[in-house]
Design a protein around this motif. Sequence first.
Motif, PDB file in Angstrom:
ATOM      1  N   TYR A   1       0.829  -1.205   0.000  1.00 16.62           N
ATOM      2  CA  TYR A   1       0.000   0.000   0.000  1.00 16.62           C
ATOM      3  C   TYR A   1       0.868   1.260   0.000  1.00 16.62           C
ATOM      4  O   TYR A   1       0.731   2.142  -0.849  1.00 16.62           O
TER       5      TYR A   1
ATOM      6  N   ASN B   1       2.874   1.629  -3.144  1.00 16.28           N
ATOM      7  CA  ASN B   1       2.076   2.192  -4.240  1.00 16.28           C
ATOM      8  C   ASN B   1       2.050   3.709  -4.179  1.00 16.28           C
ATOM      9  O   ASN B   1       2.253   4.376  -5.190  1.00 16.28           O
ATOM     10  N   ILE B   2       1.794   4.217  -2.986  1.00 15.38           N
ATOM     11  CA  ILE B   2       1.720   5.678  -2.839  1.00 15.38           C
ATOM     12  C   ILE B   2       3.043   6.298  -3.238  1.00 15.38           C
ATOM     13  O   ILE B   2       3.099   7.270  -3.999  1.00 15.38           O
TER      14      ILE B   2
ATOM     15  N   ILE C   1       5.132  10.515 -10.726  1.00 12.93           N
ATOM     16  CA  ILE C   1       4.546  11.779 -11.175  1.00 12.93           C
ATOM     17  C   ILE C   1       5.632  12.844 -11.238  1.00 12.93           C
ATOM     18  O   ILE C   1       5.740  13.598 -12.204  1.00 12.93           O
TER      19      ILE C   1
ATOM     20  N   GLY D   1       7.877  12.351 -14.205  1.00 11.45           N
ATOM     21  CA  GLY D   1       7.216  12.812 -15.428  1.00 11.45           C
ATOM     22  C   GLY D   1       7.189  14.317 -15.501  1.00 11.45           C
ATOM     23  O   GLY D   1       7.446  14.912 -16.554  1.00 11.45           O
ATOM     24  N   MET D   2       6.883  14.957 -14.385  1.00  8.92           N
ATOM     25  CA  MET D   2       6.798  16.410 -14.395  1.00  8.92           C
ATOM     26  C   MET D   2       8.153  17.033 -14.691  1.00  8.92           C
ATOM     27  O   MET D   2       8.246  18.068 -15.356  1.00  8.92           O
TER      28      MET D   2
ATOM     29  N   THR E   1       8.585  16.829 -18.503  1.00 10.02           N
ATOM     30  CA  THR E   1       7.797  17.809 -19.259  1.00 10.02           C
ATOM     31  C   THR E   1       8.317  19.215 -19.005  1.00 10.02           C
ATOM     32  O   THR E   1       8.308  20.052 -19.896  1.00 10.02           O
ATOM     33  N   PHE E   2       8.761  19.468 -17.776  1.00 10.48           N
ATOM     34  CA  PHE E   2       9.262  20.817 -17.500  1.00 10.48           C
ATOM     35  C   PHE E   2      10.520  21.098 -18.318  1.00 10.48           C
ATOM     36  O   PHE E   2      10.714  22.188 -18.826  1.00 10.48           O
TER      37      PHE E   2
ATOM     38  N   HIS F   1      11.152  19.908 -21.183  1.00 12.05           N
ATOM     39  CA  HIS F   1      10.769  20.129 -22.572  1.00 12.05           C
ATOM     40  C   HIS F   1      10.193  21.514 -22.810  1.00 12.05           C
ATOM     41  O   HIS F   1      10.173  21.989 -23.924  1.00 12.05           O
ATOM     42  N   LEU F   2       9.712  22.145 -21.740  1.00 10.87           N
ATOM     43  CA  LEU F   2       9.177  23.497 -21.871  1.00 10.87           C
ATOM     44  C   LEU F   2      10.231  24.447 -22.419  1.00 10.87           C
ATOM     45  O   LEU F   2       9.920  25.449 -23.048  1.00 10.87           O
TER      46      LEU F   2
ATOM     47  N   ILE G   1      12.996  23.389 -24.284  1.00  9.28           N
ATOM     48  CA  ILE G   1      13.663  22.924 -25.505  1.00  9.28           C
ATOM     49  C   ILE G   1      13.045  23.675 -26.678  1.00  9.28           C
ATOM     50  O   ILE G   1      11.821  23.784 -26.770  1.00  9.28           O
ATOM     51  N   PRO G   2      13.852  24.251 -27.548  1.00 12.51           N
ATOM     52  CA  PRO G   2      13.275  25.004 -28.669  1.00 12.51           C
ATOM     53  C   PRO G   2      12.352  24.136 -29.509  1.00 12.51           C
ATOM     54  O   PRO G   2      12.625  22.953 -29.716  1.00 12.51           O
TER      55      PRO G   2
END
Lengths: 184, 357
Positions: A4, A7-8, A15, A18-19, A22-23, A25-26, A28-29
């Motif tokens: 349990y 999992n948390i 997450i 992943g963040m 994506t950050f 990539h913000l 990257i031209p």
Amino acid sequence: MKEYFNNIFTALYTIFVGMKITFRHLFIPAVTIQYPDVKLKLPERERNRLYVNMDDCIGCDQCSRACPVSCIEIETVKSIPGEDLGKTSNGKKKVLWVTKFNIDFAKCCYCQLCVFPCPTECIYMTDVYEFSEYERENLIYDFVTLTPEEREQKKLNYEKFMAEKAAADAAAKQAPKEEPKKES
Amino acid sequence: MIYEFFNNLFGSEIIAGFIAASLPLLIFILPFALIAVLLERKVAGHMQDRLGPMRVGYHGILQTVADIIKLLQKEDIIARDNDKLLFNIAPILVFAGSYAAFAAIPFTSAYIGANIDLGIFYIIAVTGLVVAGILMAGWASNNKYSLLGAMRSAAQIVSYEIPTILVVLTLVMFTGTTNLMTLSENQTALFWNWNIFGGPELSLAKFLLIPFMIIAFLIIYISTLAEVNRTPFDIPEAESELVSGYHTEYSGMKFAMFFLAEYANMFAVSAIVSALFFGGYHSPFGYLGNTLDIQWLIPVEQFFWFTFKGVFFVFVQMWLRWTLPRLRVDQLMTASWKYLIPIAFVNLLIVGIITLI
Ligand code: SF4
Ligand code: SF4
């Protein structure tokens, strides 16, 4: 119980991973190419819309015969003596008036097979690829440089010349036949 | 306060009330929605190494204005078998629900629509209207995708309301007030006094509370994310399976209402989270107006900080949207009932015990 909390932890951890990605990539031209303003350089042997340089075309019909989808339509008229059609750039003498040279780009499959047989290299691929139309008829391109009246004129000229020639021939045929008759 | 000011200006309570009520809509929600839609598309674009809208205005800054004009001009389509009455009421209800929440949100110390003592509970209660509106929209559309989306949405909002309320309860227990104005006032001065850092009282309890406050913040952030139907909890409008959920059948202005409500909601929950945990409209470093002794500057600064915090959380919502894939329905329910709610309960107990000591 252990699973349990595991999992948390995995959920939150992944997450954040992943963040982070994506950050990053913000900043990257962007790879976007602003198409109508900026165009990619085309490859050297790209095949697009055809062009026919009518000054060089001798009306030999070879391109039309090579075409697998028969989208080139050519009609020619012989020139009459005394008319000078000029020469092609590689020195061939032109003898035919081309009165019709239509390429239907709605049918054309851009295979370039028409380009190779041309003896004067006057039909070739250009780099134009933006020629969409609302009407399919507009995709039939007429390459003939003569005006419609001139085309008619050339046809008439030739017909007249042929008629005259036929008349002259007939006259020439009849004349020798009649002469011996008189003698006998 | 703004209301008294207009009351003196026009000498009529009705006009004053009317103006005061439409103020947040005109000066805040509409411009915010315009900017947020553009921000969303730009963020989405750049996170995927694209550019986003580029054509209208410099780098596409007028794109949403153009979109609004387009939506205004669109035909208002009502299909033959729609339930006309419910179909027309639904967007108004959804928008009213999310707009009513703004009444109790303190924008600055000088402006709050209605300074009610039950502020935070009022907000939670009145946003319940949104669920009714969404269900209505889905049912009245007479479209299976819309109905499925609406039912998913209702189930999701109802089940994620529980962790939200539990965390709100934790905070209410900790601060002893449900008035958002007082709640924000309590966290004044430096950022060290914010509730996420254990509140303004300096004691051992403050330090003990920090980890649990962070847990509480994470829970309320996740569950409010689900309440406003954002990715990863966007199954109600899952484009790939449900076309676009409960507003599939809507067009023109009614669609725009749903859209506006969605973005208003996004800001509302962000504002609530920042009011509960991050000091609301308070600046983290003290005020320029205090230093320079200019009184009118303080509300302006507060408005700036409030918007800044709100927009920051909205940005994080967008960031998450382009990071995470969508949850399945069963995963969604598992996350709420098996993880968020028990943890929120335990957290509530622990915070209660620490506050008692
Ligand atoms: S490119 Fe191919 S299809 Fe097109 S005209 Fe030439 S031979 Fe015909
Ligand atoms: S092959 Fe060349 S010269 Fe012959 S008709 Fe075609 S374009 Fe003209």
